[in-house]
Structure formats: C-alpha cells, structure tokens
Design a protein around this motif. Structure first.
Motif, PDB file in Angstrom:
ATOM      1  N   VAL A 770       0.811  -1.347   0.021  1.00 55.16           N
ATOM      2  CA  VAL A 770      -0.091  -0.090  -0.006  1.00 55.16           C
ATOM      3  C   VAL A 770       0.831   1.318   0.108  1.00 55.16           C
ATOM      4  O   VAL A 770       0.680   2.212  -0.865  1.00 55.16           O
ATOM      5  N   TYR A 771       1.931   1.286   1.062  1.00 58.09           N
ATOM      6  CA  TYR A 771       2.844   2.510   0.809  1.00 58.09           C
ATOM      7  C   TYR A 771       3.373   2.659  -0.506  1.00 58.09           C
ATOM      8  O   TYR A 771       3.728   3.788  -0.896  1.00 58.09           O
ATOM      9  N   GLU A 772       3.859   1.552  -1.062  1.00 52.02           N
ATOM     10  CA  GLU A 772       4.760   1.645  -2.401  1.00 52.02           C
ATOM     11  C   GLU A 772       3.784   2.048  -3.585  1.00 52.02           C
ATOM     12  O   GLU A 772       4.166   2.814  -4.309  1.00 52.02           O
ATOM     13  N   TYR A 783      -0.901   7.498   2.256  1.00 49.91           N
ATOM     14  CA  TYR A 783      -0.969   5.845   2.327  1.00 49.91           C
ATOM     15  C   TYR A 783       0.119   6.006   3.405  1.00 49.91           C
ATOM     16  O   TYR A 783       0.315   4.744   3.771  1.00 49.91           O
ATOM     17  N   ASN A 784       0.724   6.852   4.215  1.00 52.40           N
ATOM     18  CA  ASN A 784       1.905   6.568   4.968  1.00 52.40           C
ATOM     19  C   ASN A 784       1.456   6.316   6.450  1.00 52.40           C
ATOM     20  O   ASN A 784       1.843   5.830   7.328  1.00 52.40           O
ATOM     21  N   ASN A 785      -0.025   6.497   6.542  1.00 56.16           N
ATOM     22  CA  ASN A 785      -0.556   6.178   7.891  1.00 56.16           C
ATOM     23  C   ASN A 785      -1.072   4.856   7.718  1.00 56.16           C
ATOM     24  O   ASN A 785      -1.649   4.351   8.961  1.00 56.16           O
ATOM     25  N   ARG A 890       8.880   5.083   7.823  1.00 50.13           N
ATOM     26  CA  ARG A 890       7.800   5.265   7.017  1.00 50.13           C
ATOM     27  C   ARG A 890       6.719   5.501   8.073  1.00 50.13           C
ATOM     28  O   ARG A 890       5.448   5.903   7.479  1.00 50.13           O
ATOM     29  N   ILE A 891       6.867   5.754   9.289  1.00 53.16           N
ATOM     30  CA  ILE A 891       6.097   5.997  10.107  1.00 53.16           C
ATOM     31  C   ILE A 891       6.161   7.182  10.828  1.00 53.16           C
ATOM     32  O   ILE A 891       7.393   7.944  11.246  1.00 53.16           O
ATOM     33  N   PRO A 915      17.519   5.645  15.011  1.00 51.95           N
ATOM     34  CA  PRO A 915      17.650   6.014  13.502  1.00 51.95           C
ATOM     35  C   PRO A 915      16.651   7.172  13.282  1.00 51.95           C
ATOM     36  O   PRO A 915      17.076   7.973  12.487  1.00 51.95           O
ATOM     37  N   LEU A 916      15.597   7.330  13.958  1.00 48.89           N
ATOM     38  CA  LEU A 916      14.427   8.194  13.614  1.00 48.89           C
ATOM     39  C   LEU A 916      14.974   9.844  14.231  1.00 48.89           C
ATOM     40  O   LEU A 916      15.208  11.045  13.433  1.00 48.89           O
TER      41      LEU A 916
END
Length: 1008
Positions: A770-772, A783-785, A890-891, A915-916
């Motif tokens: 879905v994200y891609e 779509y990032n949620n 991605r979150i 990493p975030l």
C-alpha cells in the motif's frame, strides 16, 4: 538419307571436238573446244529467234531442260587449249584463261581487255563484289582491279614459295593452294600465313562458300576455315574419294569424283544426298539454276528438283531435319506455305522421335510446331484434362504433306499410364520395369514441354483477366464496336469470361502439369506450382490428388480456391489419422496440430469466425500457439472469450491466462473480471468438497487457489465488491483480505492477516504494498498512515476480533450507499479553499479513520460500547516493537508515540527512536546549511544590484539617439541595460507603445 535433288538431262550431244571449258549466259551455253573455237549453243525451242536479247530482264533467264543446238561458232577464239572460262553475269563479261587472261563483252564477244602479264598463268580468282582479279604465274601472284570501263589496273604483285595449284578470294585476303599446303596471302602487304598441309593424294582444292568461308580439300576430306584460315568446328565433309572439283549451290555441295558425281547436304553431318554416275567428266560449273557437266563430246545439265518435291521425299523417307532445312530455302513470297510445311514436318518429326524413345527431342519439335497442347496431351492417356470449347487446328497441319495417318499414335507401343504398371504379372516383371521407365521419361519430357509453354500461356490468361476487370470497371461505353458485339453474344453466361480461350488453355496446361509432376514423383514441385498463380481445374485436380494420397497438394489447392472449410476438415482428419497406425500406409507425411494454426494465420484478418471455429480443434493440444494466433491475428479478445465460453468453457481460463501472460495491458477489465470469477468458482467448488468431508484447512492450497490469489493481487480490472459477496463467512480469509484491500478497507484487511490468519508477516507485506503504491501515485501522505493502522490493530486486538464480523456485514450491505458520499467528498476536495497539506491530512484521516491526536478517533459507532473493555485488553507489544524497528522511516514518529501505552519502556524503543532521531538531526543540520547558503546568495544578488545601479553614462554634444538618430542634447534620455545604448525618453516611450499595440493586435489577426 538418299533422295533425288537433281535431275540429269543431256543438253548437247556429239560435239565435233573435245570440250575444254564451258560457261552459260542467259539461255545460251558457251563451249570452248580443243580446236580453239568457241561454240555457242541455244535451246532448240528458241532456234527461230536468233537476235541477241537487248532487254536487261533477259539476263535472269535460265537454262532450259531440253536439247541445245549449235547457234554460232567463233573460230580462233583461243590459240592454246582453254584452261578455265567463267561468265561474270553482273558485269556481262566472259573471262577466259588460255595463253593469257582475256575479257570479252557479252553477248557479242567483243574484246574488252587482255592482260599480257598473265601469259603463262595457271590459275585465277575473281572477286565480283570489288571487281578484283588475282592470278598466279610461276611463283608470282598478281592483283588487278577493273576500272569500270574497258581496262584493268595493276594493284599488287607478290612472290610465293611455290607454284599455285588453286586459289580463291576470302574477304580481303587470298587463299592459295601451293603444292602440299594451304596459305593465306594478305593482299595488302603480301604476308603469308600457313593454314595446314593439303592431302598426299589429290592436289590442293580451294572452294569459296557463299558465307565467305572456305572449303579446303585434304584428299577425300573437306575442311572448313574462316577468312583468316582458322579451322571451324562445324564438322567435315567426307567424300567417298578425293574430288577434283567442288561446286557449291545452296544447300548442296557437288563434288566431281573419278567415277561419279556426289551431291552432299551442306549442313552437318553433311550426308550424301545423291550419286550420279558419269565418267570422263572434264568440267563441272554452276550457273544460276543449273549444274553444268561437260564430258569429252557432250554436256549434261543437273536441274534441281523443286524444293517442295524434295521436302515431300525427305519427309516420306523420315529425313525430317533435312526437310526442315529445305523449308527455310523456300522463297519469301511463299512464307505461309513455308510455315505450314514446317509445322507439318515438325509434328511428323516429333511423332517419329516420340515413337523411337527420344521424348525430350520430340517435345522440342512439338514446341517449335506451335501445335495445340491438347494434341500433345492426347498422347498421354494417363493425363486427364478439362473439357474445352477450343477447336484444334492440327488437322490443317497434317494435310500439308498428304499422309495424315502417319501422325496417329496407333503405331506407338508405349504405355503412358503409370497405374497400369503394377497390374502386370510377375513373369513380365522386366517388361513392366522397362515400361515404367519409358513412361517416366515420357512424362519428364512432357513436364519440360509444359513448363516452356507455361509462361506465355499464363501471361495471356492473366492479361485476359485484367482486361475483363477493366472492362467491368469502365463500362461498355468505352468498349470498341467489336467487343460490344462479342459481349452481346455472351449475354447471360455468368461464369464464362469475355474471352475465355487463354484461361481455358491455362487450365489445361496447369492441370496436366500438376498430374505429370505427381506421376513422376515430384510433389514438392507440384506444391510450388499450386502456391503460385495457377489455373488448375479444381474437380480433376481434387480427384487426382485424393486418389494418390497427395494431401499436402490437395490442401494447397483447397486454399488457393478459398475452400477453407474443406481444407481444415481434411487437415483435422489427417492429424487424427496420424496419431494412430491405422492409416500410416496411406498417409506418407506426419501431420501435426500446428499445421492447422499455420493454415489459419492468413485468415485472421479476412474470416475470424473460421479461425475461431477450427482453432478449437487444437486449443487443448497447442494452447500457447493458439493464443498467439489470436493475438497476432488481432482478433478481438471479447469475441474469442465469448466463443470459448460457449464452445470450450474448460479452455476459457487457459486462454485468459496465456493472453494475460503475453500481453498484460492488452486484456480489458471485463476479461480480467471473467478470469477471476472462473478461478473463484473453481476454488469455491474445491472448498465445498473439502467442507463436506470436514477436511477444510485455511492453510490448504490447490492450483486454482494459487491462481486466484495471484490474480487478486496482481491485476486490478475485476470488481471486488461482487467477488466479496461470493466468499463464505468463515473461510478463504486471505482472498477476503485481498479484496478488502482493493476496496481500500485496509483496517479490515490487516485485521484478517493479524487475527484470522495469524501471520504478521503478511500484514507487514500488505502495508509495504500500500505504501509503495502511494509512492507511485504521488500521494504518500494518504498512504503513509497504513503502518499506524496496523499499529493500532496490534494495540487493540480484542476490539478488532469482537467487531470483525459485524463490520464485514455492514461493509457489504452499505457498499451501494457509500459511493455517493465518496463522490461528494471528491467534489468538495476539488473545489480548493484549503492548503494541500491539510487536505492530505483530512484524506488520510477519512481513509484510515485515525486521528493524529487520539487513538479512539478511528472507532465506528459500535466501538463506543466496548470502550471499557479495551483498556484492560492485552496488546501485541512484541509485534508493535518489531514494526517500529523495521519501518521507522515510514511511520510518523509523534503519532506512533501517542498510540503507544504509557508502560512502554524507552529501551525497547531504541531501534525505532535511534535512527529516527539521527535522521531528524541530520535533516535539521542540512536545512540549516541550506538556510545559510540562501542568505549568502541573497546578499550576493543585492551587492550585484547595487553595482549595476552605479553605472555612469556620459552625454556629450555628439551623443545620438539609437532610435531617431538625432542628437540627445539636453533632452531627457533613457539608457538600456547594456549601458551603451542611449535613446530619447520620448522615443523609448513611443517604441514601448508600439510594442504594446502590436501585442494586442496579434490575437485579432490570428482570429481573422
């Protein structure tokens, strides 16, 4: 070959003295006797008229076949015996060689010239074309030229090695027979060129031919050489003895031999034509139409038999080649008769050769005779030809030579029917083999004959067809009167062309050629004939090919006659027979299903229904080739699918699968939906069967289910709502999840993966897809949620499980009512009025039902009742932490932290926050650097602006306006940006106004 070419007749008898030389002029004979007198003889019938002819036309008179009487005697004409004498009719001169060479005017015999230098000459030669005389005296050769008057002029004199025995002109040169050899003398420089030695028995003999070549005697052999003495490869004349004299009178060579006179044909192999026995012959000369033979006291004349009579003799005796050669000598005014005779002889000669086994040579003569093909084909009983309305004209050829019965084939013992050979008894095995060989040879000769005639016949037939098409196109208004009359006579004959003669002959030829090729074992050549333009008769060819099991050729003849149904039925039967051993003896070639596909390829554009009908025969055995046929032939896919659904439903899915594999974007949404429905039906049948046996397992798999899952995930043209209604409530969860995903019901789809299938990996893969897809659609914010949705499912498992069935039922039942709301929302969204960022956030909240500030905003109305139970429910913390660690980039970090329980340990969040934060810090540093760079760039631009504003312009008395070319003076001026162009301000303003007017007028002009 012996026939009568000349009739011998005694013209003069009992001459008073011995005859030395003779000659003829008009009707008279000039006889030189040993007593020195010249006696002139005339026909007995013309004895009453003694006056000399004064009319020039009398020079064409010829000797008569009757007795001659003495008309006049010239005493003392020569002092010594006459060596040679010749009449030059073109110049009316009589040349005599005695003591010297003398010329007398005819017919009065007045002396024209005497050449004193020729005294003692023993041979001479006259060139009538140029008027040159050459003679040999001792070892000298002299050349004289007639000056056109009454004298001769000496031209050259050359020395030769020995005494000349014989000589003759050969073009510009002279051929000399010197003792025992032949030499070519160049008349210009006297150069000598040896040819070859002469014979040992007879003296040299040089004879000039009408063609300019020479015949040189070598004992009893006559050799042919050209004007340069080069030996010609045209054979040799073999006399029975060495000739003393040879006279040429086309087409014969007459040789004087010791005991008789031989007449031979002047064409290889120079056969003997006639032998005339005369002894003690002294002279042999020819006149315009007669050969004159002088004995001691008598003279005979050989009068040629008329050519027509000779041709009849030769034809009757079977000497056809000589007869044809004589036909070419017939006078031009008898051209029609000559053509008729040649055709008749060619036909009889061809029959003679055919009956004697020279089949190819016989066909060559049939071809030259231009006889009708039907006549030649009548010699072949094994060849069946179409009926024709053309009348044969061969009978007219046969009547020319009188005996037409010889042209019949009744005397031929050859059997051309190959089918009769196997019926012979074993005792006649050798005879059958020979008969078969002869039959094969006859058919091979026929094939060459037909192939040579085919080009012209087919060309005429094609031209005839073209003329008919043109005539039909332009109408009768443009036709000639004769054509119009012909069309009226053919009125009502629908299937007969305007002039069907050429096409009838073409049909006869091609039909016969096809049969001959098959009978001689050349099916490949027969196939090439059928693949090209041909006029083979369908009925005869079909029966013939079927009888001899030549099915490949039969298929081709069906194809070229557009009989596709018959061809495909036959081909299918042959393929079925090839699979068994039952018909292997009859079928010589292996037929494969691919042959039907190859046959159907050219028909895709013209008759797609035939393609569909007969492709069903090979769809199961050759599915990929058949689908490729449909694709390459551009047959509509909907038409193919409909036909398969009706006639071969078991192959419908195979067709759609292969079509999708070959051309993923070429299959429509309806066909994709059709394919998925077929898969689903197969899976439901499989599920029902297992459920009835109580063996159903959600993880069970079958080929149909794999195809269904792959199709649901890979294609997008089907209708997920319709498919979702067909799924059972408590099974096929993976299929349900994929369908919910296509409906953008991501929360429900993820709930199935997590709580029904218990496979978190599939849920994560779903989120990734879905994200891609959002990345490709440039709507990442929407779509990032999806990961937050999965996170919320992990954090609220009990609520999701409890309300899953209810929400599925509400979703299916409310599907029809949700569509207008989406349309209204889309309309509001497109009107604008808000920032794009806010719109994306609202869209994401609508789709995901998630609020960035609260974990409860995504609940439905039914979720409120269970609020108290959620707080005490267990969460899937391990899966939550795994998700955050794997997809931290991605979150949305802040929203994810708000969703996490307060009891979550910070140490467990290090894989997510580490990493975030590093990425955030790096982004902050990069943006700070970019900000400083932008500020620095702004300062540089401002500095450059200030520098530009400091530009100094100096106005002097010589400064001129660049627009009006007047001095600036003290007027207000303007400076262009380059700092050099100076104009009056008024001029600058006017120029700007003109540009503005021009820009406003341009659209108006364009509209006009």
């Amino acid at each position: 070959m012996v026939h009568t070419a000349y009739d011998s007749y005694q013209l003069i008898t009992n001459c008073p003295t011995k005859i030395d030389a003779i000659g003829s002029y008009n009707l008279n004979l000039y006889v030189s006797c040993s007593d020195g007198c010249l006696r002139i003889y005339a026909p007995q019938s013309s004895g009453a008229d003694r006056s000399p002819p004064s009319d020039r036309l009398l020079q064409t008179l010829e000797l008569k076949k009757e007795a001659y009487v003495l008309e006049r005697t010239v005493n003392g004409f020569s002092k010594r015996p006459m060596v040679a004498m010749e009449v030059i009719a073109s110049r009316e001169l009589l040349v005599s060689l005695s003591e010297s060479i003398a010329f007398h005017r005819l017919p009065n015999l007045e002396t024209v010239a005497v050449i004193p230098k020729a005294k003692g000459a023993n041979a001479y030669a006259w060139d009538d074309r140029r008027g040159f005389l050459c003679f040999a005296r001792q070892r000298r050769v002299c050349i004289y030229r007639h000056d056109g008057g009454r004298g001769f002029v000496e031209v050259k004199e050359f020395g030769v090695p020995d005494t000349v025995k014989s000589m003759s002109w050969c073009g510009e040169n002279i051929c000399l027979g010197i003792k025992r050899e032949y030499t070519i003398l160049n008349s210009t420089n006297g150069a000598l060129t040896e040819v070859f030695p002469s014979g040992r028995i007879a003296p040299p003999l040089v004879v000039s031919l009408p063609s300019g070549e020479l015949l040189l005697g070598k004992d009893q052999i006559g050799m042919f050489v050209d004007q340069n003495g080069k030996l010609l490869q045209e054979g040799r004349i073999s006399w029975s003895e060495a000739p003393a004299v040879v006279v040429i009178q086309k087409p014969y060579a007459i040789g004087l031999l010791p005991r008789h006179i031989e007449i031979r044909f002047l064409r290889a192999p120079y056969p003997l034509i006639q032998t005339i026995v005369l002894r003690n012959v002294h002279c042999l000369v020819h006149s315009s139409n007669t050969i004159i033979v002088a004995l001691e006291n008598s003279i005979h004349g050989f009068f040629p038999v008329p050519l027509g009579a000779q041709i009849v003799q030769l034809t009757a005796s079977g000497d056809f080649e000589e007869a044809l050669s004589l036909c070419k000598l017939l006078p031009p005014e008898d051209s029609n008769l000559r053509a008729a005779k040649e055709q008749s002889i060619q036909i009889r000669y061809a029959h003679h050769l055919f009956e004697n086994g020279s089949y190819e040579e016989a066909m060559e003569h049939f071809l030259e005779s231009q006889v009708e093909m039907t006549y030649v084909l009548s010699l072949y009983p094994s060849i069946t030809i179409p009926k024709t309305s053309i009348l044969s004209v061969t009978e007219g050829f046969m009547d020319i030579t009188g005996d037409a019965s010889d042209l019949s084939r009744g005397s031929s013992g050859i059997s051309d029917d190959l089918d009769s050979v196997p019926q012979l008894s074993e005792s006649d095995e050798s005879a059958a083999l020979e008969s078969k060989k002869m039959s094969h040879n006859t058919l091979m000769a026929l094939i060459k004959f037909l192939q040579k005639k085919r080009f012209s016949v087919v060309d005429k037939a094609t031209a005839e067809g073209t003329e008919e098409v043109v005539s039909d196109a332009v109408g009768r208004h443009y036709k000639s009167y004769e054509t119009s009359r012909h069309n009226k006579s053919n009125k009502g004959r629908l299937n007969i062309p305007i002039n069907s003669g050429a096409r009838e002959m073409a049909a006869i030829l091609d039909t016969a050629l096809l049969q001959a090729l098959i009978l001689t074992g050349q099916p490949s050549s027969a196939l090439e004939l059928l693949k090209g333009l041909n006029y083979c008769d369908l009925k005869i060819s079909e029966e013939f090919l079927h009888k001899r099991n030549q099915y490949v050729c039969l298929l081709e003849i069906y194809r070229c006659n557009a009989m596709h149904h018959e061809a495909l039925k036959l081909l299918h039967r042959l393929i079925e027979d090839s699979k068994t051993d039952k018909h292997q003896i009859e079928i010589t070639q292996k037929f494969k299903p691919e042959m039907i596909i190859e046959y159907l390829k050219p028909l895709c554009g013209t008759d797609p229904m035939i393609v569909l009908e007969y492709s069903m025969l090979v769809l199961e055995s050759c599915p990929s080739q058949t689908i490729e046929l449909f694709l390459s032939g551009n047959i509509p896919a909907d038409l193919v699918n409909s036909y398969l659904k009706q006639h071969a439903p078991n192959m419908q899915a195979t067709y759609l699968e292969l079509m999708l594999a070959m051309n993923e974007h070429g299959i429509s949404g309806n066909l994709q939906n059709e394919m998925v429905q077929i898969y689903l039906s197969e899976v439901l049948d499989w599920y029902t069967d297992l459920s009835s046996k109580e063996n159903w397992d959600e993880k069970a798999s079958c080929p149909s289910r794999k195809k269904l899952l792959s199709s649901l995930e890979g294609i997008s043209g089907y209708n997920p709502e319709v498919l979702l209604k067909r799924l059972p409530q408590n099974a096929l969860y993976e299929e349900r999840a994929l369908l919910l995903g296509k409906m953008n019901q991501h929360e429900l789809a993820l709930s199935i993966y997590v709580h029904k299938l218990h496979v978190p990996e599939l849920a994560l893969s779903y989120c990734d897809r879905v994200y891609e897809s959002g990345l490709h659609q440039q709507s990442v914010n929407t779509y990032n949620n999806i990961y937050l949705t999965l996170l919320q499912i992990y954090l609220n498992p009990k609520k999701t499980i409890k309300n899953f069935e209810k929400r599925i039922t509400n979703l299916v039942s409310s599907q029809s009512n949700s569509t207008p709301k989406l349309s209204t929302w889309t309309a509001v969204k497109t009107k604008g009025g808000r920032l794009s960022k806010k719109i994306a956030e609202i869209e994401g909240a609508e789709v995901m039902r998630i609020s960035p500030s609260s974990t409860d905003s995504g609940r439905s109305d039914g979720d409120a009742d269970d609020h108290g139970e959620e707080e005490g429910s267990s969460i899937m913390l391990e899966e939550v932490l795994h998700l955050l660690g794997q997809r931290w980039d991605r979150i949305h970090g802040a929203q994810a932290l708000k969703l996490l329980p307060r009891e979550t340990k910070l140490q467990n969040l290090l894989p997510f926050l580490g990493p975030l934060l590093r990425k955030s810090s790096e982004a902050y540093r990069n943006l700070s650097v970019i900000k400083r760079l932008r500020e620095s760039e702004n300062l540089q631009v401002k500095d450059e602006l200030y520098d530009q504003r400091k530009t100094v312009v100096k106005i002097t008395g010589d400064s001129i306006c660049s627009l009006c070319n007047k001095k600036i003076g003290t007027s207000v001026f303007a400076v262009y940006p380059n700092g050099k162009t100076i104009v009056h301000f008024v001029c600058f303003r006017d120029s700007q106004g003109m540009k503005a007017v021009a820009k406003k007028g341009t659209p108006l002009r364009k509209r006009l």
